[in-house]
Structures are given as C-alpha cells and as structure tokens.
Scaffold this active site. Structure first.
Site, PDB file in Angstrom:
ATOM      1  N   LYS A 244       0.842  -1.206   0.000  1.00 45.55           N
ATOM      2  CA  LYS A 244       0.000   0.000   0.000  1.00 45.55           C
ATOM      3  C   LYS A 244       0.876   1.255   0.000  1.00 45.55           C
ATOM      4  CE  LYS A 244      -2.951   2.532   3.276  1.00 45.55           C
ATOM      5  NZ  LYS A 244      -3.596   2.484   4.611  1.00 45.55           N
TER       6      LYS A 244
ATOM      7  N   ASP B  22      -2.443  10.456   4.206  1.00 44.71           N
ATOM      8  CA  ASP B  22      -3.843  10.080   4.399  1.00 44.71           C
ATOM      9  C   ASP B  22      -4.533  11.056   5.342  1.00 44.71           C
ATOM     10  OD1 ASP B  22      -6.269   8.828   4.558  1.00 44.71           O
ATOM     11  OD2 ASP B  22      -5.580   7.248   5.915  1.00 44.71           O
TER      12      ASP B  22
ATOM     13  N   LYS C  82      -9.860  12.825   9.133  1.00 44.28           N
ATOM     14  CA  LYS C  82      -9.333  12.358  10.413  1.00 44.28           C
ATOM     15  C   LYS C  82      -9.256  13.522  11.407  1.00 44.28           C
ATOM     16  CE  LYS C  82      -6.185   8.849   8.478  1.00 44.28           C
ATOM     17  NZ  LYS C  82      -6.695   7.661   9.194  1.00 44.28           N
TER      18      LYS C  82
ATOM     19  N   ASP D 263       1.639   6.174   5.944  1.00 42.45           N
ATOM     20  CA  ASP D 263       0.656   5.301   5.314  1.00 42.45           C
ATOM     21  C   ASP D 263       1.144   4.668   4.014  1.00 42.45           C
ATOM     22  OD1 ASP D 263      -1.755   4.186   6.009  1.00 42.45           O
ATOM     23  OD2 ASP D 263      -2.970   5.572   4.838  1.00 42.45           O
TER      24      ASP D 263
ATOM     25  N   ASP E 225     -12.066   7.146   4.531  1.00 42.32           N
ATOM     26  CA  ASP E 225     -10.837   6.905   5.288  1.00 42.32           C
ATOM     27  C   ASP E 225     -10.430   5.436   5.258  1.00 42.32           C
ATOM     28  OD1 ASP E 225      -8.633   7.569   6.797  1.00 42.32           O
ATOM     29  OD2 ASP E 225      -9.679   7.433   8.720  1.00 42.32           O
TER      30      ASP E 225
ATOM     31  N   GLU F 216      -9.325   3.870   2.691  1.00 42.95           N
ATOM     32  CA  GLU F 216      -8.881   4.035   1.302  1.00 42.95           C
ATOM     33  C   GLU F 216      -7.789   3.057   0.890  1.00 42.95           C
ATOM     34  OE1 GLU F 216      -5.503   5.198   3.258  1.00 42.95           O
ATOM     35  OE2 GLU F 216      -7.542   5.753   3.780  1.00 42.95           O
TER      36      GLU F 216
ATOM     37  N   ARG G  63      -7.404  -0.070   1.375  1.00 45.25           N
ATOM     38  CA  ARG G  63      -7.926  -1.322   0.825  1.00 45.25           C
ATOM     39  C   ARG G  63      -8.432  -1.146  -0.598  1.00 45.25           C
ATOM     40  NH1 ARG G  63     -12.034  -1.774   5.740  1.00 45.25           N
ATOM     41  NH2 ARG G  63     -10.226  -0.714   6.623  1.00 45.25           N
TER      42      ARG G  63
END
Length: 501
Positions: A268, A273, A280, A291, A350, A352, A354
């Site tokens: 990933k 993020d 967030k 991230d 959030d 995201e 995946r």
C-alpha cells in the site's frame, strides 16, 4: 560505514573498543572472553563475582583496558541463556551497543563472532546478525537538520575470527546482512520523508533507481494507463488530490526457465492520508506520512532481492496515491468499480488503502502471481489488538502462511495470525454494490482482510497489517525511533527460502 572480517588475535587489534560476550549463569568466562579476562588480570571474573556483570540479555558493560591490551576498551555484551540464543538476540545486542559506543565517541570496533561458539549459531548467521544489528541500530534520519547533524559516527566494525576456514561463510553473512539492512534503511528513509518530499511520483522515481545494474525491470503506470485498465478503486482515492497517482510494477526474473512461477509482493502506497471527506482528527495526523510504509517495504525488499540474485521470479506492485479532501474527492456513498469488475460502495473514504490494494491484488491475480503477500498500514484496529509488538497476519492458504512464519522466525519480526471465519465476511455486505469498504466498528482488521480477500480470490494470499509495527516510538535494540522498516527482512527471507525449495 565499513563492516569487514579478518583472521587474527583480538588482543592485538588497535581499535577504540573490543566487543566480547557472556552468557547468563557463566561464572568463569572461556573462549575469547576468557582470553580477554586473563589478559586483564581477571577483571571480568571479578565483576561477575561482584554481581556487576550477569550476562543477562541486553546487558552492556564497558571496561577501560588502560594499556594492558591493544584495544582501548572492552565491551562485554550479555546474551542471556545460551539455550535461548538466536540471531534476534545478537542483532538487538549489537544495535544497542553500537549506539552506546557512538555516543561515547568510539570510531572503530573489533568484535568476536557472537553466538557462533557456545551459542551454536552458524558462522554465516552470526555474521549476518552482527551486520544487521550495527547498520540498523546506527540508522539516523537527520537530512533536514544540517545545523545540528552529529559529526560523530562509527567508521568501521571488524569481525575477528581465529578459524580461517570460517572466513568465506562469515564474508557471505556480512554481505547478505549489509544488503538486507541497507534495504531496510531505504524503507525507513522513504517513510520518514515528509509527504511533500515523498508523493506518488517520488515513489515511482525511487523504484526506478533502486538497482543501478538493471537487475529489476521497473514500469510506472500513470493515470491514463490506469483508466484504460479499469483501476476505478485506486483512481477513486486519487480524485481528491492534485498529486497524480502512480502504479509501480517491479519485475525480478531470477528463474527464467519457469516464467509462469512468480511470487507477488504488494504494498500500500498512500503517501499521505487525511481521511478524505471522512476527515481524520488533527491530532497525530502528521504521522499519516507513514501510510505508504507497505509500499516502501515492497520497494526495499525488491532492491535486496535483485542484489542477492536468488533463483526465483518475483514481482512487486505498489499502488500509490494521496487521500485528500477537495471538491473533486470521492464521497461517502460513492460506488467505484475495481479492476476485477467488482463494484465497491465507499462507505468511509478513510478506508482508502484497501481500495488501492483491491486494484493491485486484482492486477497481480491477472498476471498469475502466486502466492501474493500484501503489506499495508491498513487498520487502527490492529494496534488496539496487538499494539506495536507484532504484525497482524491473515491468509486464505495456511501452508503459505506457515512458510512465512518460518521466515519471520529467522528475522525476528513477529507476526500473529488472526482468524478469517466466514461470518466476518458478512459485515462487508452492501445493499447497493458487490461489497462495501468497511464492515463497521467491530473486528475492523478482520473485515478489512475479508475485503482484500474479495480481490485475491482463490490465489494463495497473505495479508500483513503493519499499522502497529511500521513505526517505533522509541529506540531499542536495532529499532530506531521513527520508521521501522518492518517487514522488509521477512519478505526477503521468504523469497530466499522459497528459492531453495
């Protein structure tokens, strides 16, 4: 820093420090430690008798030699019980000791081959653990602190061994340890970089330049190519950012006689993020540059694999994007279509990472990669479950997972398997699409893994959730505060072990 090995007498090495070791419970040192003890008129034995040296794991004792032998200092490392010795113990001890010696202004070190005597470790494994411990333990990220950058650092470490027949094995261990640990440091550098210096385009450039000799075939897809392929999940995440997405493909062909047998590593690469429209909280958001740690670990692992030349084919995939809120960002309730044709209801923007992995796993499956291992800072829930001690693991193929656990046992990177009972899959059901991207508040790491399973389908697959292990909150052993580089070493070891099968 220079790390080497040679045959010789440790007592005659004109260095700032000599490192020997002691096992817990030993009252009278033998071997190299015994030789040093004798040359220093029994000072180590006396300190053991006085209870100042116990040999317990992680113990560090510095003795000034005052000219009695050539080394200016002797450091006695405690390795714990001999029966419990492992590469992880040696690696941690060397990391901690190296930082302590650097702080003391030491420039050059000679060390014995910790663990290869009474500890029963192979010379190659002991040399590799020493090398990894030193390089990883001394890692720093201070490129943006020019006025405060420390000028003191270790210039060299030399492993000294009397038995000349072990030298080839020791050199090979040092070489492997250097390549692997320097690759881990690459991953740490990438993750520690601020998001304005490590965006999706930067990730693509790093991947193109990690191996100069052409051992990797690297392709970086841009937005238009992703649109043609139908990567709607990845592109949906990227919609809110001014930074264009990238999809990195790294091919290593170490076994050209079997072109259809290819291991897949998927990471990933969300370079920052914010949570998107599902924004967030501001507290701790600066750490969301982490991230992309999964993508960094795959790029770093591919570097090491290409330099170690195992007889195996490996492909690394890194979907990279920023998750930002804007007038063009995807919204809760939107529906996107992944590369494999499945529709996804975006219940929470959030969730995201995946979505990026959905397209990457679909692409890997289309390429015939088998098995596939994905690495992602996927869920905060995994930190609540396992903290920062170990990575969460999920699989649809137990034999593959068991092989990965054996590799992790070599590297000392802890992985704990969580269940994937089919009842959890129902939490991801959507009333308007094939699947939704969240399964609610309960069992968040498991439902996230089940979401990924929709796209790995029947391909043997392992998912590693590193949200709790991607960063170290303090320096300990060979871990340094900041990006950890987990699980680069385990990915590399898995590939090396698979190549031997």
């Amino acid at each position: 820093m220079e790390i080497g090995c040679k045959t010789g007498d440790i007592l005659k090495a004109r260095v700032d420090a000599l490192m020997v070791n002691l096992f817990q419970g030993v009252k009278k040192p033998t071997g190299a430690t015994g030789a040093v003890d004798k040359a220093l008129n029994g000072v180590i034995t006396q300190l053991i008798s006085d209870g100042e040296i116990t040999g317990s794991r992680g113990e560090f004792t510095m003795i000034h030699t005052l000219g009695k032998i050539a080394p200016a200092r002797v450091v006695v490392l405690g390795l714990g019980r001999a029966r419990g010795l492992s590469g992880e113990v040696v690696r941690s001890a060397m990391g901690e000791a190296s930082r302590s010696l650097r702080k003391a202004g030491v420039r050059r070190i000679t060390t014995v081959l910790h663990g290869a005597g009474a500890g029963g470790m192979a010379a190659h494994d002991a040399a590799r653990a020493i090398t990894e411990g030193v390089i990883l333990g001394l890692y720093t990220f201070d490129k943006y602190k020019k006025s405060n950058r420390s000028q003191r650092n270790l210039a060299g470490v030399t492993i000294v061994e009397r038995d000349r027949s072990k030298m080839l094995e020791i050199r090979q261990g040092v070489d492997v340890g250097r390549i692997v640990s320097e690759s881990v440091c690459l991953a740490r550098d990438m993750v520690n970089e601020p998001a304005n210096r490590m965006n999706p385009s930067d990730i693509g450039e790093v991947a193109k330049n990690i191996v100069p000799d052409g051992a990797l075939d690297v392709t970086v897809l841009e937005k238009e190519e992703m649109e043609r392929l139908g990567m709607g999940a990845l592109l949906g995440v990227a919609r809110g950012s001014a930074q264009p997405p990238r999809f990195v493909i790294m091919n290593y062909r170490g076994d050209p006689d079997h072109p259809d047998e290819v291991v897949g590593l998927v990471g990933k690469g969300v370079t920052f993020d914010t949570g998107g429209i599902s924004l967030k909280p501001t507290g701790g958001m600066a750490s969301m540059k982490t991230d992309m740690a999964g993508g960094a670990s795959v790029i770093a692992a591919m570097r090491a694999i290409a330099m170690l030349h195992p007889k195996i084919n490996v492909t690394g995939l890194v979907p990279a994007a920023e998750n930002m809120p804007s007038s063009t960002a995807q919204k809760p309730g939107d529906i996107v279509t992944a590369l494999n044709g499945k529709t996804i209801e975006v219940e929470n923007t959030d969730a995201e990472g995946r979505l990026l992995l959905a397209d990457a796993l679909s692409y890997g499956r289309k390429m015939g990669l088998k098995p596939m291992i994905d690495v992602a800072t996927l869920t905060g829930a995994i930190s609540n479950t396992l903290g920062s001690v170990c990575t969460g693991g999920f699989t649809n193929n137990q034999p593959t997972f068991n092989r990965l656990l054996k590799s992790a046992a070599v590297t000392g990177e802890k992985i704990w398997q969580l269940p994937m009972y089919p009842e959890y899959r129902t939490q991801n059901r959507s009333e308007v699409a094939d699947v939704k991207n969240t399964g609610g508040r309960t069992a968040g790491s498991i439902t996230a893994a089940w979401f990924l399973a929709e796209f790995s389908e029947n391909t043997p697959w392992v998912h590693l959730d590193i949200a709790g292990t991607a960063r170290a909150e303090s320096s300990k052993g060979y871990l340094v505060k900041g990006a950890s580089g987990t699980p680069v070493r385990t990915l590399v070891q898995f590939v090396l072990d698979s190549a031997r099968r």
